[in-house]
Design an enzyme around this catalytic site. Structure first.
Site, PDB file in Angstrom:
ATOM      1  N   SER A 115      34.571 120.789  49.081  1.00 20.29           N
ATOM      2  CA  SER A 115      35.156 121.958  48.458  1.00 20.29           C
ATOM      3  C   SER A 115      34.844 123.453  49.154  1.00 20.29           C
ATOM      4  O   SER A 115      35.519 124.343  48.997  1.00 20.29           O
ATOM      5  CB  SER A 115      34.913 122.313  46.748  1.00 20.29           C
ATOM      6  N   HIS A 121      38.532 116.689  44.804  1.00 18.73           N
ATOM      7  CA  HIS A 121      39.283 117.528  45.822  1.00 18.73           C
ATOM      8  C   HIS A 121      40.551 116.759  46.647  1.00 18.73           C
ATOM      9  O   HIS A 121      40.597 117.135  47.961  1.00 18.73           O
ATOM     10  CB  HIS A 121      38.633 118.338  46.747  1.00 18.73           C
ATOM     11  N   LYS A 131      41.723 118.798  38.153  1.00 19.40           N
ATOM     12  CA  LYS A 131      42.101 119.652  39.222  1.00 19.40           C
ATOM     13  C   LYS A 131      43.736 119.336  39.486  1.00 19.40           C
ATOM     14  O   LYS A 131      44.466 119.822  38.742  1.00 19.40           O
ATOM     15  CB  LYS A 131      41.359 119.494  40.286  1.00 19.40           C
TER      16      LYS A 131
END
Ligand SMILES: *Cc1c(COP(=O)(O)O)cnc(C)c1O
Length: 404
Positions: A189, A217, A248
């Site tokens: 990230s 991610h 996310k």
């Protein structure tokens, strides 16, 4: 006397906090007065374009996601007041586990309240002092903590460095370790680096090692149909264990998972402590996550738009004269190198109506200060152009553009 000892504790905390403030390392909370989205309202009523959320597919504040959550709320109620195995499993949890397995190309999946818990609870039940964990140096804090909770020998390889990974595999082999597992974030990230899973799988095969990736991610957007880093690298079905978050891209509320072979997941259901001793995922989150998976399995529209936005932003920000870390991930580190410059820059961008985060030593190496931009499918071209114009203006004001 005891009163004095107690005061010393509080005084110690006050001193540590002052030190953090003095060093510019204190993290204040930014308070939003609106829902999450490409545009947000800050507490003081200002509208800002948001470039620092992990809201990759734009589903956090999305009306359809909300509707799915409301439907699950109406059907299954607010919560369960139970861990999974006593009376905290509903049909919606089983459906979500199946849907995640199908999406990721695995046999079975176990849900957690967060990816932090998934990573915290994955190592200790599966590996012990006879085994070796070979871990990327920049892995997420939750992987590091999870590894600490287990007795396996630890080997660390330099970030994304395949030669060092091989050296560590050789060291673990020479030490006569029984099981070896390579552990890496699918995408990192801070730099937007994508792990070289094709090479990692090759090395794993060569040394008889297992592989574990954290897809927080990546799940929902990396790879042609958004399955994740394993799809991006062409190794679907070749990764042993996949962990990830529902907090996310996949909806943005909260929740995590571990996915893999049936015997792995069954073992975790028997022995993984954050699963056994913590409450079940709220049914409305399970229901909304299920709707998200259904939506992104039917159409790649959102991940396609995210990747278009990413390619556009990466191209334009370089054209303006900024230096970025090369790559294709929607995390775009715009390098400013000097910590005070990065701090000034982020503050000026905030004045210009753009929300982004600056990172300095010790979060990133000395001399690598940056602001991190995160693209979303929710960003319109117009919003990106506004952000790019603000970058150009702030860059000119601070005299940091390459070309002029
Ligand atoms: C965000 C993140 C987590 C934690 O996810 P939560 O579901 O919020 O606990 C774990 N691993 C990585 C790589 C992350 O980026």
């Amino acid at each position: 006397m005891s009163e004095q000892a107690k005061n010393a504790f509080y005084t110690g905390l006050q001193n540590n906090l002052s030190t953090l403030r003095d060093q510019g390392l204190f993290k204040p909370e930014r308070v939003l007065a609106s829902r999450q989205g490409a545009e947000v309202q800050s507490e003081d009523g200002r509208t800002l374009i948001n470039m620092c959320a992990n809201n990759y597919l734009g589903l956090s504040g999305d009306a359809e996601t909300q509707k799915a959550a409301e439907a699950a709320l109406a059907k299954y109620g607010y919560g369960l007041s139970s861990v999974r195995f006593i009376c905290g499993t509903q049909t919606v949890h089983k459906e979500l586990e199946q849907a995640l397995s199908k999406f990721l190309g695995t046999e079975d999946t176990i849900l957690y309240a967060a990816a932090f818990d998934a990573n915290g609870g994955v190592f200790e039940p599966l590996f012990d002092e006879n085994d070796a964990i070979i871990s990327d140096a920049l892995n997420h804090a939750s992987l590091i903590d999870g590894i600490r909770l287990c007795k396996a020998a630890r080997y660390r390889y330099a970030n994304n460095d395949m030669a060092d990974l091989e050296a560590q595999l050789q060291a673990a082999t020479a030490a006569g370790k029984r099981h070896k597992v390579i552990v890496t974030d699918g995408a990192f990230s801070m730099d937007g680096t994508i792990a070289q899973l094709d090479k990692i799988v090759e090395l794993a095969e060569k040394y008889g090692a297992l592989t574990l990736i954290d897809e927080s991610h990546a799940s929902g957007f990396l790879g042609a149909t958004g399955r994740g880093t394993h799809e991006h690298c062409g190794v679907i079905g070749k990764i042993d264990i996949i962990t990830g978050t529902l907090g996310k891209a996949l909806g943005g509320a909260m929740g995590g998972f571990t996915s893999g072979r049936k015997e792995v997941i069954e073992t975790l259901r028997q022995k993984s402590r954050p699963y056994l001793f913590s409450n079940t995922l709220a049914p409305m989150i399970a229901g909304a996550s299920l709707a998200v998976l259904d939506r992104i399995s039917k159409s790649t529209e959102l991940r396609d738009r995210l990747m278009e936005n990413t390619a556009y932003f990466r191209k334009e920000i370089e054209r303006i004269g900024f230096t970025i870390k090369p790559g294709t991930h929607p995390v775009v580190p715009v390098m400013l190198f000097d910590a005070p410059v990065a701090q000034k820059f982020a503050a000026r961008m905030f004045e210009l109506g753009v929300l982004l985060s600056g990172f300095f030593y010790p979060v990133v190496p000395m001399g690598q200060a940056r602001v991190r931009v995160q693209l979303s499918a929710a960003h319109t071209r117009e919003q990106l152009d506004t952000v790019l114009a603000a970058f150009e203006q702030a860059g000119k004001e601070l005299g940091i553009l390459k070309n002029n």
